[in-house]
Design an enzyme around this catalytic site. Structure first.
Site, short mmCIF file in Angstrom:
data_model
loop_
_atom_site.label_atom_id
_atom_site.label_comp_id
_atom_site.label_asym_id
_atom_site.label_seq_id
_atom_site.Cartn_x
_atom_site.Cartn_y
_atom_site.Cartn_z
N SER A 1 134.18 66.19 38.73
CA SER A 1 133.41 66.71 40.09
C SER A 1 134.28 67.18 41.03
O SER A 1 133.97 68.62 41.55
CB SER A 1 132.62 65.68 40.65
OG SER A 1 131.46 65.21 39.52
N TYR B 1 130.61 65.61 28.12
CA TYR B 1 131.21 67.00 28.28
C TYR B 1 133.00 67.16 28.06
O TYR B 1 133.44 68.00 28.20
CB TYR B 1 131.15 67.33 29.73
CG TYR B 1 131.67 66.56 30.84
CD1 TYR B 1 131.14 65.52 31.29
CD2 TYR B 1 133.14 66.71 31.32
CE1 TYR B 1 131.44 64.53 32.06
CE2 TYR B 1 133.51 65.97 32.22
CZ TYR B 1 132.57 64.83 32.81
OH TYR B 1 133.38 64.07 33.88
N ALA C 1 121.58 57.10 31.34
CA ALA C 1 121.51 58.29 31.27
C ALA C 1 120.14 58.81 30.58
O ALA C 1 119.43 59.75 30.86
CB ALA C 1 122.45 59.25 30.42
N ASN D 1 117.20 54.11 19.35
CA ASN D 1 118.42 53.67 19.80
C ASN D 1 118.86 52.50 18.85
O ASN D 1 117.96 52.09 17.89
CB ASN D 1 117.86 53.08 21.22
CG ASN D 1 119.11 52.51 21.93
OD1 ASN D 1 120.29 53.40 22.21
ND2 ASN D 1 119.15 51.26 22.48
N ALA E 1 119.15 54.67 24.92
CA ALA E 1 118.46 54.10 25.77
C ALA E 1 118.80 53.67 26.99
O ALA E 1 118.47 52.51 27.52
CB ALA E 1 117.02 53.19 25.12
N GLY E 2 120.01 54.08 27.32
CA GLY E 2 120.62 53.52 28.53
C GLY E 2 120.34 54.33 29.93
O GLY E 2 118.99 54.91 29.74
N LEU F 1 124.72 65.46 26.00
CA LEU F 1 125.11 65.19 27.54
C LEU F 1 126.89 64.77 27.60
O LEU F 1 127.38 65.08 28.76
CB LEU F 1 124.62 63.81 28.06
CG LEU F 1 123.08 63.82 27.93
CD1 LEU F 1 122.57 62.82 29.26
CD2 LEU F 1 122.50 65.14 28.37
N GLY G 1 127.14 68.94 27.66
CA GLY G 1 127.16 68.10 28.67
C GLY G 1 127.94 68.82 29.89
O GLY G 1 127.45 68.69 31.24
N LYS H 1 125.06 53.69 40.10
CA LYS H 1 123.75 54.45 40.34
C LYS H 1 122.63 53.60 40.93
O LYS H 1 121.85 54.12 41.54
CB LYS H 1 123.28 55.33 39.29
CG LYS H 1 124.53 56.56 39.02
CD LYS H 1 123.99 57.33 37.87
CE LYS H 1 125.14 58.35 37.65
NZ LYS H 1 124.98 59.38 36.68
#
Ligand code: ATR
Length: 494
Positions: A249, A445, A360, A379, A357-358, A443, A466, A296
């Site tokens: 980021s 990257y 994200a 999953n 199934a987490g 997802l 991702g 998060k």
């Protein structure tokens, strides 16, 4: 000022290091303890050959250096070398004044090292190192070192957010000590190296060789973080997480700020306590920050306002200060949808298979569900799939049954961490047969192409990486942070 730590074994090597980094640095530190013995003998000539102020340092093993000479010999060597044209010489805080008097064939009486250096306009840096912690009496230590008229240097090891707060408080607590060097070593300390001015430090060290724990290169310090040009008006942004230092980021936000001439910096903060970070955020008047794993959910009790997506997904990845209140949004949600926008708009996606199934996966499933797409979640642990499917009004199945969906869905989304380190080369659905008609969305990257991604591409699928989602969510964060669109003319390098 950025100071390049020189750890070459020869003076020539160190001159090359200075040349390579000259455009980014204001001074250099010659770490004489890294020089081979023959080169140490001629090290006094070094400053006159590099045309940059040089700090002379001969660091003991106990302070993280390589010099294992008996102490008397070490100080004698330092004294002899300091006859060169150095601007500063580093002497450890516990070296007694009486140990700094030397016999010199040029003089009848013993020479006082400190007095002779001061006479020649050289400054003394009195340094204290601690590789274990930030000691409780750090402010007292700095005051004591400063009282002798020297420049105090403390290089300590923060192990928590509370320690980081102590280091950033130095600027306020010790305003009267104008010249000082404050360094937080290790992973927690990286934010103090970038925001060194906020700790009241006159300089920050960097190196190409990670000469000390947490060193960044001069190029990264100067070009990515612009550490030496930050000032009181600079808006501070950042990312919190644990781990966090691998995050791409900063490579999205910092070039964006620079491109629109926005006086701001985006810094990685390794965080062990969300509560302590919010304290720091108030102290430094941080304007906004990104949130990554595992915080998060944990940030939510501190938010004054949240958006509908945050409430629905139960996860927040973007926080901005609005009228002294923290507002939480979720740009993962929109970042995920952005590369699919034309297919969604033209009604090309009706059904999706989501692997994992987490956390994200939850954001992805809600985003798809909200756009009217029928989702099946598969999953490894079926109970997790069942729970998430129940919550999001989806269907669920086991990983082993993945091929039931081959050719039957318009979109396959891979949300697990299988394929990234330490699962490089692995694939959560190795037997899945792509028909070539579905869109495959990964997802991950890093690496850029996983086994899942390659197989989908080979089958002729449209593939989305991702990296695309990361950049899209980052651009939306940039907008939330600055109020400006992300500059369209730059392409973030992640
Ligand atoms: P994130 O927030 O990145 O989604 P997470 O919440 O820890 O991370 O979820 C990780 C997902 O990857 C889960 O779906 C997990 O499956 P389980 O629910 O069975 O734990 C999945 N996952 C992790 N390692 C896996 C593996 N080796 N094989 C298959 N699935 C795996």
């Amino acid at each position: 000022m950025l100071c390049l730590t020189l750890t070459g074994s020869t003076l020539e090597e160190n001159r090359n290091l200075v040349e390579r980094n000259r455009q980014w640095i204001s001074l250099a530190e010659l770490r004489m303890d890294y020089l081979c013995a023959d080169e140490q003998k001629i090290a006094s000539s070094f400053p006159s050959t590099v045309e940059i102020p040089v700090i002379l340092t001969l660091r003991r093993v106990s302070d993280g250096g390589k010099c294992n000479l008996p102490e008397k010999q070490r100080l004698q060597l330092l004294y002899e070398t300091a006859k060169g044209d150095f601007s500063y010489v580093d002497i450890e805080d516990d070296v007694k004044k009486s140990d700094l008097k030397f016999k010199d064939p040029l003089f009848e009486q013993k020479v006082d090292f400190e007095a002779s250096m001061k006479q020649r306009g050289m400054r003394i840096i009195r340094s204290y190192h601690n590789f274990e912690c930030v000691p409780a009496d750090i402010y007292g230590k700095i005051s004591k070192l400063a009282a002798k008229g020297d420049i105090p240097k403390v290089a300590v090891t923060p192990k928590s957010m509370i320690d980081i707060i102590s280091l950033f408080r130095i600027q306020e607590e010790l305003k009267e000590v104008k010249e000082k060097i404050v360094i937080g070593m290790g992973d927690f300390g990286i934010c103090t190296r970038i925001l060194y001015k906020k700790c009241g430090s006159m300089l920050s060290f960097c190196s190409d060789t990670k000469a000390a724990p947490g060193h960044l290169s001069a190029q990264v310090m100067s070009e990515l973080y612009r550490a030496d040009t930050l000032n009181d008006k600079t808006h501070i942004f950042g990312i919190i997480g644990n781990p966090v230092l691998h995050t791409a980021s900063p490579m999205i936000h910092n070039p964006g700020f620079e491109a629109i001439h926005y006086n701001a910096v985006y810094v990685p903060f390794l965080v062990d306590s969300v509560r302590a970070f919010f304290k720091l955020a108030d102290m430094l008047q941080i304007h906004g920050f990104s949130v990554t794993v595992p915080y998060k959910r944990d940030v939510q009790p501190y938010l004054g306002r949240i958006t509908r997506e945050v409430k629905q997904i139960g996860a927040c990845n973007t926080i901005v200060r609005i009228q002294n209140m923290w507002k939480g949004t979720n740009t993962d949600y929109y970042g995920f949808m952005a590369p699919l926008s034309s297919e969604i708009a033209t009604g090309k996606i009706h059904s999706a298979l989501v692997i994992g199934a987490g956390g994200a996966s939850r954001a992805v499933i809600w985003a798809l569900h909200n756009h009217g797409i029928k989702v099946t979640v598969i999953n490894r642990t079926i109970e997790h799939a069942k729970a998430l499917a129940g919550e999001t009004m989806s269907t669920y199945d086991t990983l082993e049954n993945c091929n039931r969906y081959s050719g039957a869905v318009d979109l396959v989304v891979q949300t697990t961490n299988v394929g990234m380190a330490p699962h490089l080369g692995e694939n959560p659905v190795p037997d899945f047969v792509f028909s070539g008609k579905e869109i495959a969305y990964e997802l991950i990257y890093q690496p850029k192409e996983t086994s899942f991604f390659k197989r989908a591409k080979e089958a002729g699928c449209r593939v989305i990486s991702g990296g695309e989602m990361l950049i899209e969510q980052g651009k939306l964060q940039f907008e939330a942070f600055t109020g400006y669109h992300y500059p369209h003319w730059i392409e973030p390098e992640i």
